[in-house]
Design a protein around this motif. Structure first.
Motif, short mmCIF file in Angstrom:
data_model
loop_
_atom_site.label_atom_id
_atom_site.label_comp_id
_atom_site.label_asym_id
_atom_site.label_seq_id
_atom_site.Cartn_x
_atom_site.Cartn_y
_atom_site.Cartn_z
N PRO A 85 -5.19 -9.78 1.00
CA PRO A 85 -5.65 -8.84 -0.02
C PRO A 85 -5.65 -7.37 0.42
N SER A 86 -6.07 -7.12 1.66
CA SER A 86 -6.13 -5.73 2.13
C SER A 86 -4.75 -5.11 2.21
N CYS A 87 -3.75 -5.92 2.55
CA CYS A 87 -2.38 -5.43 2.59
C CYS A 87 -1.78 -5.34 1.19
N LEU A 88 -2.03 -6.36 0.38
CA LEU A 88 -1.47 -6.38 -0.98
C LEU A 88 -2.00 -5.23 -1.81
N LYS A 89 -3.23 -4.85 -1.60
CA LYS A 89 -3.82 -3.70 -2.30
C LYS A 89 -2.95 -2.46 -2.15
N TRP A 90 -2.57 -2.15 -0.91
CA TRP A 90 -1.79 -0.93 -0.67
C TRP A 90 -0.32 -1.12 -1.01
N GLN A 91 0.17 -2.34 -0.87
CA GLN A 91 1.53 -2.64 -1.28
C GLN A 91 1.69 -2.39 -2.79
N ALA A 92 0.73 -2.88 -3.57
CA ALA A 92 0.77 -2.68 -5.02
C ALA A 92 0.56 -1.21 -5.37
N ALA A 115 -5.38 -2.35 12.89
CA ALA A 115 -5.61 -2.91 11.56
C ALA A 115 -4.36 -2.73 10.71
N LEU A 116 -4.14 -3.69 9.83
CA LEU A 116 -3.07 -3.60 8.83
C LEU A 116 -3.69 -3.32 7.48
N PRO A 117 -2.90 -2.66 6.61
CA PRO A 117 -1.54 -2.20 6.85
C PRO A 117 -1.50 -0.82 7.49
N PHE A 118 -0.32 -0.44 7.98
CA PHE A 118 -0.05 0.94 8.33
C PHE A 118 1.38 1.23 7.91
N LEU A 119 1.68 2.51 7.75
CA LEU A 119 2.98 2.91 7.22
C LEU A 119 3.63 3.92 8.14
N ILE A 120 4.93 3.76 8.35
CA ILE A 120 5.72 4.74 9.09
C ILE A 120 6.61 5.46 8.08
N PRO A 121 6.42 6.76 7.89
CA PRO A 121 7.20 7.50 6.90
C PRO A 121 8.68 7.57 7.28
N PRO A 122 9.52 7.92 6.34
CA PRO A 122 10.95 8.09 6.66
C PRO A 122 11.14 9.26 7.61
N ALA A 123 12.20 9.18 8.41
CA ALA A 123 12.46 10.23 9.39
C ALA A 123 12.95 11.50 8.70
N PHE A 267 -6.17 -6.48 -8.45
CA PHE A 267 -4.96 -7.29 -8.44
C PHE A 267 -4.76 -8.00 -7.11
N SER A 268 -5.12 -7.35 -6.02
CA SER A 268 -4.90 -7.94 -4.69
C SER A 268 -5.69 -9.23 -4.53
N TYR A 269 -6.77 -9.38 -5.28
CA TYR A 269 -7.53 -10.63 -5.25
C TYR A 269 -7.06 -11.58 -6.35
#
Length: 311
Positions: A85-92, A115-123, A267-269
């Motif tokens: 759920p914690s990842c799906l929240k940010w994915q959505a 902790a997940l999620p984390f994001l790496i921006p485009p170069a 929604f993540s839940y």
């Protein structure tokens, strides 16, 4: 793995009260750790290590952002929803915000923040800092700044009470359903235990750690000394009922013309609770959500926007 994976992402909320002393509970004592493992833990207690470096397989440059979440390698390649759920929240949320990104299978140990999620921006050309990891507690602003869709800004005073329903009552029901319900042991093992090791003793240890951490969080959140499934599910039903009332006949919460982070969080839940592909055997939480058609329809609307091929 000493805690439910999504527990790490709870750091985005204010710190809770000091942890109470460990207690045995009436319904969950059946998963006591075997005596040999208990003696082993006493001799070699678990350690918390500092944040890891980025995963070695992380590419050095990208045209799109990469969101690291709990997901199988196969589902990551297809861009499917995370089972966490914690990842799906940010994915959505990022999809709703119109951010172009790919998902990468990962775990808490691979995260620079633990902790997940984390994001790496485009170069970005000639900008070595452009790919500095974005932790989960900064994803909302990053998504709003880099997305193509304008999402509503819901006043915080409206959010606090309803976020509490998600963070306590609904989350407790999710933790019990996945981690503590004996009927769903197969789901838990498939998602979080089996992928980590083929060793039976390691799997037993991981299973104990996950269940113990879930039990601890539930009792800490409820302020009660024992985990009682009837109380947990009754509280979850009341929470879902309150959310159904505030949603009413509107498509999105708080009369917003477009979905917000709150919609993504619910929604993540609801999506995972209603996801038949997970193979739930204990369906009590699924049946509770089904009692509120407006919430089921809300889940379907978010799914249609974010993953139309699955709707």
């Amino acid at each position: 793995m000493s805690a439910p994976p999504e527990e790490a992402s709870r750091r985005e909320k204010e710190s809770r009260q000091n942890q109470t002393k460990p207690r045995q509970t009436a319904e969950s004592s059946w998963f006591k750790i075997p005596a040999p493992l208990a003696r082993l833990f006493k001799k070699f207690p678990l350690l918390t290590y500092p944040p890891n470096e980025l995963p070695a397989r992380s590419p050095k440059s990208r045209d799109v952002a990469s969101l690291y979440v709990f997901i199988s390698d196969q589902d990551a390649l297809r861009g499917l929803p995370s089972f966490n759920p914690s990842c799906l929240k940010w994915q959505a949320f990022l999809r709703l915000a119109g951010v172009e990104f790919r998902v990468v299978s990962s775990n808490n140990h691979a995260s620079p923040t633990g902790a997940l999620p984390f994001l790496i921006p485009p170069a970005k050309l000639n900008d070595p800092k452009s790919q500095t990891p974005i932790p989960f507690n900064k994803l909302e602003q990053w998504g709003l700044d880099n997305g193509t869709s304008k999402l509503p800004n819901v006043p915080s005073r409206k959010l606090e009470a309803y976020e509490a329903l998600l963070d306590h009552r609904i989350r407790a029901a999710w933790l019990y359903t996945l981690y503590l319900s004996p009927l769903n042991s197969g789901v838990l093992s498939h998602l979080y235990v089996a992928p980590n090791s083929a060793s039976q003793i390691v799997r037993t240890t991981i299973l104990y750690q996950l269940r113990h951490a879930a039990e601890t969080e539930i009792t800490k959140s409820s302020g009660k000394p024992a985990v009682n499934s009837t109380t947990i599910y009754d509280s979850a039903r009341e929470a879902f009922e309150a959310l159904a009332v505030v949603l009413g006949s509107d498509p999105w919460f708080f009369e917003s013309p477009t979905p917000s982070l709150f919609d993504a969080t619910l929604f993540s839940y609801t999506h995972l609770i209603l996801d038949e592909s997970l193979g739930w055997e204990d369906r009590r939480l699924n049946e509770i959500v089904q009692e509120f058609p407006s919430l089921v329809q809300h889940r379907d609307r978010v799914l249609q926007r974010c993953w139309p091929s699955l709707a």
